[in-house]
Design a protein around this motif. Structure first.
Motif, mmCIF file in Angstrom:
data_model
loop_
_atom_site.group_PDB
_atom_site.id
_atom_site.type_symbol
_atom_site.label_atom_id
_atom_site.label_comp_id
_atom_site.label_asym_id
_atom_site.label_seq_id
_atom_site.Cartn_x
_atom_site.Cartn_y
_atom_site.Cartn_z
ATOM 1 N N VAL A 63 8.096 5.868 3.943
ATOM 2 C CA VAL A 63 9.049 5.985 2.855
ATOM 3 C C VAL A 63 10.407 5.474 3.330
ATOM 4 O O VAL A 63 11.065 6.095 4.167
ATOM 5 C CB VAL A 63 9.180 7.443 2.368
ATOM 6 N N ASP A 64 10.806 4.314 2.830
ATOM 7 C CA ASP A 64 12.124 3.756 3.080
ATOM 8 C C ASP A 64 12.543 3.008 1.824
ATOM 9 O O ASP A 64 11.829 3.003 0.821
ATOM 10 C CB ASP A 64 12.132 2.852 4.322
ATOM 11 N N ARG A 65 13.693 2.366 1.848
ATOM 12 C CA ARG A 65 14.189 1.720 0.636
ATOM 13 C C ARG A 65 13.328 0.532 0.220
ATOM 14 O O ARG A 65 13.163 0.276 -0.980
ATOM 15 C CB ARG A 65 15.652 1.300 0.831
ATOM 16 N N ALA A 66 12.757 -0.172 1.171
ATOM 17 C CA ALA A 66 11.879 -1.290 0.822
ATOM 18 C C ALA A 66 10.627 -0.779 0.102
ATOM 19 O O ALA A 66 10.210 -1.324 -0.922
ATOM 20 C CB ALA A 66 11.493 -2.069 2.073
ATOM 21 N N THR A 67 10.048 0.293 0.637
ATOM 22 C CA THR A 67 8.878 0.897 0.001
ATOM 23 C C THR A 67 9.244 1.464 -1.363
ATOM 24 O O THR A 67 8.490 1.348 -2.334
ATOM 25 C CB THR A 67 8.299 2.005 0.891
ATOM 26 N N ALA A 68 10.421 2.092 -1.432
ATOM 27 C CA ALA A 68 10.882 2.662 -2.703
ATOM 28 C C ALA A 68 11.044 1.578 -3.762
ATOM 29 O O ALA A 68 10.707 1.779 -4.937
ATOM 30 C CB ALA A 68 12.193 3.402 -2.500
ATOM 31 N N GLY A 69 11.546 0.421 -3.364
ATOM 32 C CA GLY A 69 11.697 -0.679 -4.308
ATOM 33 C C GLY A 69 10.356 -1.129 -4.857
ATOM 34 O O GLY A 69 10.217 -1.403 -6.056
ATOM 35 N N ALA A 95 0.835 -1.204 0.000
ATOM 36 C CA ALA A 95 0.000 0.000 0.000
ATOM 37 C C ALA A 95 0.868 1.253 0.000
ATOM 38 O O ALA A 95 0.603 2.210 -0.740
ATOM 39 C CB ALA A 95 -0.933 -0.007 1.202
ATOM 40 N N ASP A 96 1.916 1.250 0.827
ATOM 41 C CA ASP A 96 2.819 2.400 0.860
ATOM 42 C C ASP A 96 3.552 2.547 -0.465
ATOM 43 O O ASP A 96 3.801 3.662 -0.942
ATOM 44 C CB ASP A 96 3.832 2.248 2.001
ATOM 45 N N GLY A 97 3.913 1.409 -1.075
ATOM 46 C CA GLY A 97 4.596 1.452 -2.363
ATOM 47 C C GLY A 97 3.710 2.019 -3.460
ATOM 48 O O GLY A 97 4.170 2.784 -4.314
ATOM 49 N N VAL A 98 2.429 1.644 -3.445
ATOM 50 C CA VAL A 98 1.483 2.175 -4.429
ATOM 51 C C VAL A 98 1.358 3.686 -4.267
ATOM 52 O O VAL A 98 1.391 4.440 -5.256
ATOM 53 C CB VAL A 98 0.102 1.501 -4.280
#
Length: 257
Positions: free
Chosen positions: A28-34, A8-11
């Motif tokens: 917002v972190d690198r996992a979400t950014a990926g 959901a955060d990635g979307v």
């Protein structure tokens, strides 16, 4: 973080990075950014569907060139012009013949130099000319071309964020997203974009996929050059790849039509 929450955060991050969608930012972190960078082609396809619809509707009541100009302008508006700004900054840095930190300083300058201006004019003219050409074609083929080309441009970002590609700076968007995407997302994305492009050339379903995959191949070569020149990727480099791949894909789909 639970998988559902990260998705959901990635979307949300993908939509707010690649469009002006009025969404509240999540984690917002690198996992979400990926996750966001892997979803970039899907966001591009949605944006392309909207732009394609506008092109067809405007083309029904205005001359093709006017419809195309309105569509290109709307595309810039819906992305805050960030990709165009990245293109101008990247080309200015390339035109300076400088490397590393010296080139990155040029990219940070707020003004646009002559190389950047020429790049912007050329890209906007080509996109407008190609979309004008699509107005007179079969509606399904025209819509497929815009959707596939716009999605391919964002797939260029997914490719640039794959593991092994470094960031040019220790801060900024490039540092957040560099190396966050594995090989599965670009592979699946390339297959999906190729399928979207198949209806763009009626009677020759192989030519649409060939056009967008050719544009991505050019982007891959350009990315290697940019990493050598700048030391890695930046947000400007990602924006430049969006515009270059989108333009080449549009152009390839018209030339094969």
């Amino acid at each position: 973080m639970p998988t559902e929450a990260r998705l959901a955060d990635g979307v949300r991050l993908a939509l707010t990075t690649f469009t002006t969608a009025p969404l509240r930012a999540g984690r917002v972190d690198r996992a979400t950014a990926g996750t966001a960078m892997a979803l970039a082609p899907a966001v591009g396809a949605l944006l392309g569907a909207l732009l394609g619809g506008v092109l067809l509707l405007a083309g029904a009541v205005t001359p093709p060139l006017v419809a195309a100009g309105l569509t290109v302008g709307l595309g810039a508006l819906l992305t805050r012009g960030l990709h165009l700004d990245g293109l101008a900054d990247t080309v200015d840095a390339l035109g300076s013949y400088r490397r590393g930190e010296a080139a990155l300083k040029i990219m940070k300058q707020p003004d646009v130099g002559p190389f950047g201006v020429v790049a912007l004019v050329l890209v906007l003219l080509l996109q407008t000319a190609v979309l004008a050409e699509l107005v007179g074609r079969d509606a399904v083929a025209a819509l497929a071309a815009v959707v596939a080309g716009t999605a391919a441009g964002r797939l260029g970002v997914t490719l640039a964020c794959r593991r092994g590609v470094p960031a040019a700076r220790p801060e900024g968007l490039g540092a957040l997203v560099a190396g966050t995407v594995g090989w599965v997302a670009p592979t699946v994305g390339a297959l999906a974009v190729a399928l979207l492009a198949a209806p763009a050339v009626p009677g020759r379903p192989w030519q649409g996929p060939l056009a967008v995959l050719g544009a991505l191949a050019v982007a891959a070569g350009l990315l290697r050059h940019l990493v050598r020149r700048f030391g890695g990727i930046t947000g400007d480099v990602l924006g430049a790849l969006v515009e270059i791949v989108t333009t080449l894909s549009y152009l390839g789909l018209v030339l094969t039509g």
